[in-house]
Design an enzyme around this catalytic site. Structure first.
Site, PDB file in Angstrom:
ATOM      1  CD  GLU A 270       0.892   1.338   6.265  1.00  0.00           C
ATOM      2  OE1 GLU A 270       1.853   1.749   5.599  1.00  0.00           O
ATOM      3  OE2 GLU A 270      -0.199   1.936   6.323  1.00  0.00           O
TER       4      GLU A 270
ATOM      5  CB  CYS B 135       2.524   4.544   4.222  1.00  0.00           C
ATOM      6  SG  CYS B 135       1.570   6.009   3.802  1.00  0.00           S
TER       7      CYS B 135
ATOM      8  CG  ASN C  56      -0.133   0.147   2.499  1.00  0.00           C
ATOM      9  OD1 ASN C  56       0.975  -0.362   2.638  1.00  0.00           O
ATOM     10  ND2 ASN C  56      -0.678   0.892   3.439  1.00  0.00           N
TER      11      ASN C  56
HETATM   12  N1  UDP Z   1      -3.632   6.752   3.281  1.00  0.00           N
HETATM   13  C1  UDP Z   1      -4.075   7.331   2.126  1.00  0.00           C
HETATM   14  N2  UDP Z   1      -4.038   8.700   1.995  1.00  0.00           N
HETATM   15  C2  UDP Z   1      -3.526   9.511   2.950  1.00  0.00           C
HETATM   16  C3  UDP Z   1      -3.064   8.924   4.142  1.00  0.00           C
HETATM   17  C4  UDP Z   1      -3.139   7.538   4.279  1.00  0.00           C
HETATM   18  O1  UDP Z   1      -4.508   6.622   1.226  1.00  0.00           O
HETATM   19  O2  UDP Z   1      -3.502  10.739   2.754  1.00  0.00           O
HETATM   20  C5  UDP Z   1      -3.688   5.282   3.412  1.00  0.00           C
HETATM   21  C6  UDP Z   1      -2.411   4.632   2.921  1.00  0.00           C
HETATM   22  O3  UDP Z   1      -2.687   3.346   2.435  1.00  0.00           O
HETATM   23  C7  UDP Z   1      -1.590   4.540   4.161  1.00  0.00           C
HETATM   24  C8  UDP Z   1      -2.656   4.156   5.163  1.00  0.00           C
HETATM   25  O4  UDP Z   1      -3.790   4.936   4.763  1.00  0.00           O
HETATM   26  O5  UDP Z   1      -0.561   3.602   4.012  1.00  0.00           O
HETATM   27  C9  UDP Z   1      -2.357   4.431   6.597  1.00  0.00           C
HETATM   28  O6  UDP Z   1      -1.865   5.750   6.746  1.00  0.00           O
HETATM   29  P1  UDP Z   1      -2.041   6.519   8.122  1.00  0.00           P
HETATM   30  O7  UDP Z   1      -1.789   5.545   9.211  1.00  0.00           O
HETATM   31  O8  UDP Z   1      -1.196   7.757   8.076  1.00  0.00           O
HETATM   32  O9  UDP Z   1      -3.582   6.906   8.062  1.00  0.00           O
HETATM   33  P2  UDP Z   1      -4.593   7.559   9.115  1.00  0.00           P
HETATM   34  O10 UDP Z   1      -5.514   6.458   9.521  1.00  0.00           O
HETATM   35  O11 UDP Z   1      -3.829   8.168  10.255  1.00  0.00           O
HETATM   36  O12 UDP Z   1      -5.306   8.608   8.309  1.00  0.00           O
END
Ligand code: UDP
Length: 572
Positions: free
Chosen positions: A274, A272, A270
């Site tokens: 993970e 980022c 995905n």
């Molecule tokens: N993600 C996305 N757009 C964003 C931020 C996150 O699509 O602007 C997706 C992406 O797959 C990323 C995952 O959400 O790897 C998790 O990111 P994060 O933990 O920062 O998300 P949060 O739940 O804090 O928004």
């Protein structure tokens, strides 16, 4: 319900709380948590009665509204609103045909429209200049298609709230690898993509002896060119040094841990990094806010293992329920996701947790605790998933998985360390397992529009408890974002309050390695480097990371070209 910080309320109002047609917010944060809890608990009706759903609704509401656990943003935004796409992470295949490419482009746009992030490996596409038809046409190559995907993301706001996020991967034996590695350079930025080179163990062995490396046309499987692996490596680390792109993913490490090898090889993650996923799989994430799991014993702050142990099975149940009530963008994604039922439970607030415990991030004690913690979370998550399998059954591909025949389990993967970029703001804690970027910071939102200003609350608490919080120090921290040259603090206190760029990069890597050891999916981590870092130093870090079993890696050198989301100090 926990009192929310001002920043948290702003973030929620901007993006999470339901709005009416005129854009007016018509939901309170409490109602949001209730909406999500109700929807996710409704999955219980498949196996239980209304009273079970009601019970779990209460449990889920409590753990979210107390900010002990939060699911990924898409779940918070969409659950119970009628836009039920709740997963944050998707991987889509890119086939070597024009219709295949455009099918995937359309699918990606639809996934992003509802808030998901997408990852792709472009290595199946024939190289630039290769023939396209019997009539002498030539291909414009995978890099041009990646640019097209990037252009599309320019125009699709995720869930109407944030711009599209993507991961673009090219394997190290693709003939266009040099062009790909230059894509991240300052003039040529593809801003909606994180870029990663897919590295194999074989490549690393060639690199050791500088044995010529073959670049292979994926259409014909013929060797197009032989190059020095060192030439690839140098371009790779120069790109990372200059702009933070590309990062790396270690494909063999990922596939050696693939829980369903019979379903094919994993080629992408995905956005980022993970969650490595098979084509069309999606995954939903959630994170435990570690700062809420500390107790005091004999006047000392220590981790509250008992309470961490209690929340893990609830979080696993929550995330498994999310799969149940999820709406999938199409039948292929639905089938792939429901076949393996991957989830990713992780943590946020690790740096704040360490400050509360009085342990410097840059210390063996912290690394050892990280490993112990993640081992605990992973083991308890697996036990919880095994427990769920008793009533709900194992995931459908279980019989062909590494768990069969002895261990029935509900989910093919349980854990991931996500960046928690936005949910850590809501929980008002440090993100993921990253050290504090600065002791005070100004934050732009993902659209680059608004700014939020704050001195880290944990830092204030720490100084206050020690009776060290003078107005002078407060002002200095606000201005500089660090206390490195303060005369008022002891060396130990300064070590506890060290920020990301002050911490030696080796400690960043050690934390990533420690957490990866007990994470089923992967760890999203940025290794922060000082401006003076040389490209060779990055090469050393990549090499070490590969040897230590890290699945993928990104570096960020201070002053390099990549867009920054965080700015140290309030006065920048
Ligand atoms: N993600 C996305 N757009 C964003 C931020 C996150 O699509 O602007 C997706 C992406 O797959 C990323 C995952 O959400 O790897 C998790 O990111 P994060 O933990 O920062 O998300 P949060 O739940 O804090 O928004």
């Amino acid at each position: 319900m926990k009192q929310l910080s001002e920043n948290s309320i702003r973030v929620l109002e901007e993006r999470y709380l339901v709005q009416d047609h005129s854009g007016k917010v018509i939901e309170t944060p409490e109602e949001m948590f209730l909406r999500v809890a109700k929807k996710v608990a409704s999955a219980e009706l498949k196996w239980g009665k209304q009273k079970d759903a009601d019970y779990w609704e209460g449990q889920f509401f409590r753990m979210m509204s107390e900010l002990d656990f939060l699911p990924n943003s898409t779940t918070l935004m969409n659950a119970g609103t009628g836009y039920g796409q709740l997963s944050a992470c998707f991987v889509l295949p890119v086939r070597d045909s024009l219709s295949g490419i455009f099918d995937t482009l359309k699918m990606a746009a639809l996934v992003q429209q509802k808030g998901g992030g997408t990852g792709f490996n472009f290595s199946k596409l024939r190289p630039k200049g290769d023939r396209v038809s019997k009539h002498g046409g030539t291909s414009s190559g995978p890099v041009s298609f990646l640019e097209l995907f990037n252009f599309s993301s320019d125009h699709v706001k995720q869930g109407g709230k944030r711009l599209g996020a993507n991961m673009g991967i090219m394997n190290v034996d693709h003939p266009d690898i040099f062009e790909f590695m230059r894509l991240g350079s300052k003039e040529n930025r593809v801003r909606h993509f994180n870029l990663s080179v897919g590295i194999t163990d074989q490549f690393m062995k060639h690199l050791e002896t500088d044995k010529p490396w073959s670049l292979i046309n994926p259409r014909t499987q013929k060797v197009l060119n032989k190059v020095s692996p060192k030439a690839i490596w140098e371009e790779l680390i120069f790109g990372a040094w200059e702009s933070g792109n590309p990062g790396v993913i270690f494909l063999d490490t990922i596939n050696s841990k693939n829980p369903t090898p019979n379903q094919g090889e994993i080629q992408a993650t995905n956005p980022c990094g993970e969650v490595p996923l098979l084509p069309y799989e999606s995954c939903n994430l959630g994170s435990i806010n570690l700062t809420h799991f500390i107790k005091s014993a004999k006047g000392k702050s220590i981790p509250d293992w008992e309470r961490i142990g209690e929340i893990i099975p609830m979080a696993v149940r929550f995330l498994d329920n999310v799969i149940e009530v999820n709406h999938f963008p199409n039948s292929k994604i639905k089938k792939a996701t429901l076949s393996n039922r991957k989830i990713g439970l992780g943590v946020m607030g690790w740096a704040d947790f360490l400050i509360q415990l009085g342990i410097p991030y840059g210390s063996q004690e912290a690394v050892d605790l990280g490993e112990e913690l993640m081992r605990f979370i992973n083991e308890k998550s697996h036990l919880a998933s095994q427990e769920l399998a008793k009533k709900r059954g194992s995931f459908p591909n279980w019989e062909e998985s590494v768990f069969a025949p002895h261990t029935p389990i509900r989910n093919a993967t349980l854990t991931s360390i996500a960046p928690t970029g936005t949910i850590s703001l809501i929980a008002n804690t440090s993100s993921s397992i990253e050290p504090l970027f600065a002791l005070a910071f100004e934050r732009r939102n993902v659209l680059g529009e608004e700014t939020l200003q704050t001195i880290q609350p944990q830092v204030l608490n720490f100084l206050q408890e020690k009776g060290l919080l003078s107005e002078e120090l407060k002002q200095k921290i606000a201005e500089d974002g660090t206390c490195a040259d303060s005369h008022e603090l002891s060396e130990k206190d300064k070590a506890i309050l060290q920020t990301a760029t002050e911490i030696d990069p080796i400690w960043h890597l050690k934390h990533q390695v420690a957490f990866q050891k007990f994470t089923d999916n992967a760890v999203s981590k940025t290794i922060n480097l000082p401006a003076s870092t040389k490209p060779e130093d990055i090469g050393e870090i990549y090499l070490q990371a590969w040897k230590e079993g890290v699945k993928g890696l990104t570096v960020f050198r201070t002053d390099s070209g990549r867009e920054q989301m965080l700015y140290p100090g309030l006065k920048t």
